[in-house]
Design a protein around this motif. Structure first.
Motif, PDB file in Angstrom:
ATOM      1  N   GLU A  52       0.822  -1.214   0.000  1.00 38.75           N
ATOM      2  CA  GLU A  52       0.000   0.000   0.000  1.00 38.75           C
ATOM      3  C   GLU A  52       0.854   1.263   0.000  1.00 38.75           C
ATOM      4  O   GLU A  52       0.505   2.253  -0.628  1.00 38.75           O
ATOM      5  CB  GLU A  52      -0.952  -0.009   1.198  1.00 38.75           C
ATOM      6  CG  GLU A  52      -2.051  -1.052   1.074  1.00 38.75           C
ATOM      7  CD  GLU A  52      -3.003  -1.020   2.251  1.00 38.75           C
ATOM      8  OE1 GLU A  52      -2.909  -0.055   3.053  1.00 38.75           O
ATOM      9  OE2 GLU A  52      -3.823  -1.936   2.379  1.00 38.75           O
ATOM     10  N   SER A  53       1.939   1.272   0.738  1.00 35.53           N
ATOM     11  CA  SER A  53       2.815   2.456   0.746  1.00 35.53           C
ATOM     12  C   SER A  53       4.263   1.985   0.804  1.00 35.53           C
ATOM     13  O   SER A  53       4.884   1.966   1.866  1.00 35.53           O
ATOM     14  CB  SER A  53       2.493   3.373   1.935  1.00 35.53           C
ATOM     15  OG  SER A  53       2.593   2.665   3.150  1.00 35.53           O
ATOM     16  N   LEU A  54       4.765   1.606  -0.351  1.00 35.51           N
ATOM     17  CA  LEU A  54       6.114   1.057  -0.447  1.00 35.51           C
ATOM     18  C   LEU A  54       7.144   2.136  -0.145  1.00 35.51           C
ATOM     19  O   LEU A  54       7.174   3.179  -0.786  1.00 35.51           O
ATOM     20  CB  LEU A  54       6.335   0.500  -1.860  1.00 35.51           C
ATOM     21  CG  LEU A  54       7.709  -0.083  -2.156  1.00 35.51           C
ATOM     22  CD1 LEU A  54       7.931  -1.368  -1.356  1.00 35.51           C
ATOM     23  CD2 LEU A  54       7.875  -0.353  -3.648  1.00 35.51           C
ATOM     24  N   GLU A  55       7.985   1.871   0.852  1.00 36.92           N
ATOM     25  CA  GLU A  55       9.055   2.812   1.208  1.00 36.92           C
ATOM     26  C   GLU A  55      10.366   2.466   0.542  1.00 36.92           C
ATOM     27  O   GLU A  55      11.149   3.335   0.193  1.00 36.92           O
ATOM     28  CB  GLU A  55       9.264   2.802   2.723  1.00 36.92           C
ATOM     29  CG  GLU A  55       8.502   3.865   3.455  1.00 36.92           C
ATOM     30  CD  GLU A  55       9.138   4.101   4.803  1.00 36.92           C
ATOM     31  OE1 GLU A  55       9.737   5.174   4.984  1.00 36.92           O
ATOM     32  OE2 GLU A  55       9.032   3.234   5.674  1.00 36.92           O
ATOM     33  N   GLY A  56      10.614   1.185   0.402  1.00 36.36           N
ATOM     34  CA  GLY A  56      11.892   0.789  -0.164  1.00 36.36           C
ATOM     35  C   GLY A  56      12.065  -0.714  -0.147  1.00 36.36           C
ATOM     36  O   GLY A  56      11.125  -1.471   0.114  1.00 36.36           O
ATOM     37  N   PHE A  57      13.289  -1.129  -0.430  1.00 36.20           N
ATOM     38  CA  PHE A  57      13.629  -2.542  -0.525  1.00 36.20           C
ATOM     39  C   PHE A  57      14.769  -2.852   0.441  1.00 36.20           C
ATOM     40  O   PHE A  57      15.667  -2.034   0.646  1.00 36.20           O
ATOM     41  CB  PHE A  57      14.073  -2.890  -1.951  1.00 36.20           C
ATOM     42  CG  PHE A  57      13.012  -2.666  -2.987  1.00 36.20           C
ATOM     43  CD1 PHE A  57      12.135  -3.691  -3.345  1.00 36.20           C
ATOM     44  CD2 PHE A  57      12.876  -1.424  -3.605  1.00 36.20           C
ATOM     45  CE1 PHE A  57      11.156  -3.474  -4.302  1.00 36.20           C
ATOM     46  CE2 PHE A  57      11.901  -1.208  -4.556  1.00 36.20           C
ATOM     47  CZ  PHE A  57      11.030  -2.235  -4.910  1.00 36.20           C
ATOM     48  N   VAL A  58      14.714  -4.042   1.010  1.00 31.93           N
ATOM     49  CA  VAL A  58      15.798  -4.526   1.860  1.00 31.93           C
ATOM     50  C   VAL A  58      16.347  -5.797   1.216  1.00 31.93           C
ATOM     51  O   VAL A  58      15.590  -6.724   0.921  1.00 31.93           O
ATOM     52  CB  VAL A  58      15.296  -4.839   3.290  1.00 31.93           C
ATOM     53  CG1 VAL A  58      16.422  -5.460   4.114  1.00 31.93           C
ATOM     54  CG2 VAL A  58      14.779  -3.580   3.961  1.00 31.93           C
ATOM     55  N   MET A  59      17.639  -5.818   0.973  1.00 31.11           N
ATOM     56  CA  MET A  59      18.267  -6.972   0.333  1.00 31.11           C
ATOM     57  C   MET A  59      19.305  -7.577   1.268  1.00 31.11           C
ATOM     58  O   MET A  59      20.156  -6.864   1.804  1.00 31.11           O
ATOM     59  CB  MET A  59      18.937  -6.552  -0.978  1.00 31.11           C
ATOM     60  CG  MET A  59      19.500  -7.733  -1.763  1.00 31.11           C
ATOM     61  SD  MET A  59      20.037  -7.288  -3.442  1.00 31.11           S
ATOM     62  CE  MET A  59      21.667  -6.645  -3.091  1.00 31.11           C
TER      63      MET A  59
END
Length: 441
Positions: A110-117
């Protein structure tokens, strides 16, 4: 997998994704890392990718096999042969399938802030495919944060390594981590092994035990997102104060008191002052670079447990009086503290625990070792055949990557001095070098 096992424990979610009866009235935010399927199962917002099937098969045959979305598993057959080039160009050939999975998950937020890899930088898949995904995410989602938890290989001369070409892989990956990620949490196998042996008295720590240390750091660093308070409720807020300049975004971590299964560190008393003082000790830092040299650019301590604000203020004052932490001379810097709840579903032996996320100039020692180990291999032109097999790989890429990493080391060294504000402005060389590197990707 250890990270998701830890999150399931902290949120009261069973191995097959069912919310336990005792956890139905919690005030935690499960939706940060999980979403609910049509049958009310909680499913991790995770995509599991590998270029060979062994690890994915192990997860699919584990007690947690039903937890993940079966559409979010991906593995190729042949692996990357511990070669960055094979991993990178293997990812390029599989780009369409990988992006379909990633974009489906992103569109479902719904409110994508970012990605964690989470990846390793020593082997072929974690380094090569990881580098490719960093570039693709940066291109496809330019306004979203990219944070990585990057596991650095054992760099001691006596340390056993399964990957003789790890200096090549590490250097090529470091370039991408510098240029395409917003924050890199460095997890150093050299330091993790030392902590497991010295602090937890494990004679021969295995992979699962080391991964438990990593998952402890990862879960603790996300507690303010999952148990919202007054501060650091989102990823942007969490990272903004830790990274004063764009390229200096490599963070050290420390955690105390540590526990793995039945192994508990010797810590018995856990007042706020004890925890905050221990977090500043080099022996508790999960990077093999001494914090006694150089200076801190920023520190965030996430304190969990039975704590009140007066204890925090007294502890900070005591640390200042004793000058336990040396900060940069060119800007305002201090220890920031975020208080976070503990999971009510996980019993711990200690009243207070703490995680330190720190931006410290001496982390360049880690990168310096990568450069020295790379030079030893490269001057003999050793083990380059597998890289040359990838027809699109240019051998000059090693030189471009070395330039970027040397520039990173120079910047961290410059950040220790009062005139850092004027660093890198000579004749625009800094900017030109980065343009050159971008052209040759």
């Amino acid at each position: 997998m250890e990270f998701w096992k830890q999150l399931c424990k902290e949120h009261g979610i069973s191995a097959d994704g069912i919310l336990e009866e005792f956890a139905t009235h919690g005030d935690d935010r499960k939706d940060v890392f999980f979403y609910q399927a049509d049958d009310e199962h909680y499913i991790p917002r995770a995509v599991l990718i590998d270029l060979e099937p062994r690890v994915i098969n192990m997860i699919q045959n584990s007690p947690y096999s039903a937890l993940y979305n079966p559409e979010n598993y991906f593995h190729a057959k042949d692996g990357a042969g511990n070669c960055w080039a094979a991993g990178y160009y293997g990812g390029e050939r599989l780009q369409e399938e990988l992006l379909e999975m990633i974009e489906r998950e992103a569109d479902g937020s719904e409110s994508l802030e970012g990605f964690v890899m989470l990846h390793s930088i020593a082997g072929g898949t974690g380094s090569g495919l990881g580098s490719f995904l960093l570039e693709v995410l940066n291109d496809r989602f330019p306004k979203k944060l990219i944070q990585t938890y990057s596991v650095f290989p054992n760099q001691l001369e006596s340390g056993a390594s399964d990957t003789v070409v790890q200096p090549y892989n590490s250097l090529l990956t470091l370039k991408r981590l510098t240029m395409f990620s917003d924050c890199v949490v460095v997890l150093d196998n050299t330091a993790l092994d030392r902590i497991a042996v010295d602090r937890l008295k494990l004679v021969n720590p295995n992979m699962s035990q080391i991964n438990t240390l990593v998952s402890t750091v990862m879960s603790a660093s996300t507690t303010t997102l999952r148990y919202p308070g007054y501060m650091n409720n989102d990823l942007v807020g969490l990272l903004a104060s830790l990274i004063p300049t764009p390229r200096c975004h490599f963070l050290m971590t420390g955690y105390t008191p540590l526990t793995i299964e039945r192994q508990v560190s010797a810590v018995r008393k856990t007042t706020v002052l004890d925890v905050m003082r221990r977090l500043l000790q080099t022996k508790n830092i999960m990077v093999s670079a001494s914090t006694k040299k150089g200076c801190y650019m920023s520190i965030l301590n996430i304190i969990q447990g039975e704590v009140d604000a007066t204890q925090i203020h007294k502890s900070l004052q005591r640390i200042r009086e004793r000058k336990l932490a040396r900060f940069i001379p060119w800007g305002p810097a201090s220890i920031q503290v975020a208080l976070s709840k503990k999971s009510p579903y996980v019993e711990t032996a200690h009243k207070v625990s703490g995680l330190m996320l720190a931006n410290h100039t001496n982390i360049y020692a880690l990168f310096d070792r990568v450069l020295k180990q790379y030079d030893k291999l490269k001057k003999r032109n050793a083990f380059l055949e597998n890289y040359k097999k990838e027809k699109d790989f240019e051998i000059e890429e090693f030189d471009y990557s070395k330039e970027v990493v040397e520039q990173l080391v120079d910047e961290y060294k410059a950040a220790e001095k009062a005139d850092y504000g004027s660093w890198g402005n000579d004749d625009g060389k800094d900017e030109e070098m980065y343009k050159l590197s971008l052209i040759h990707i």
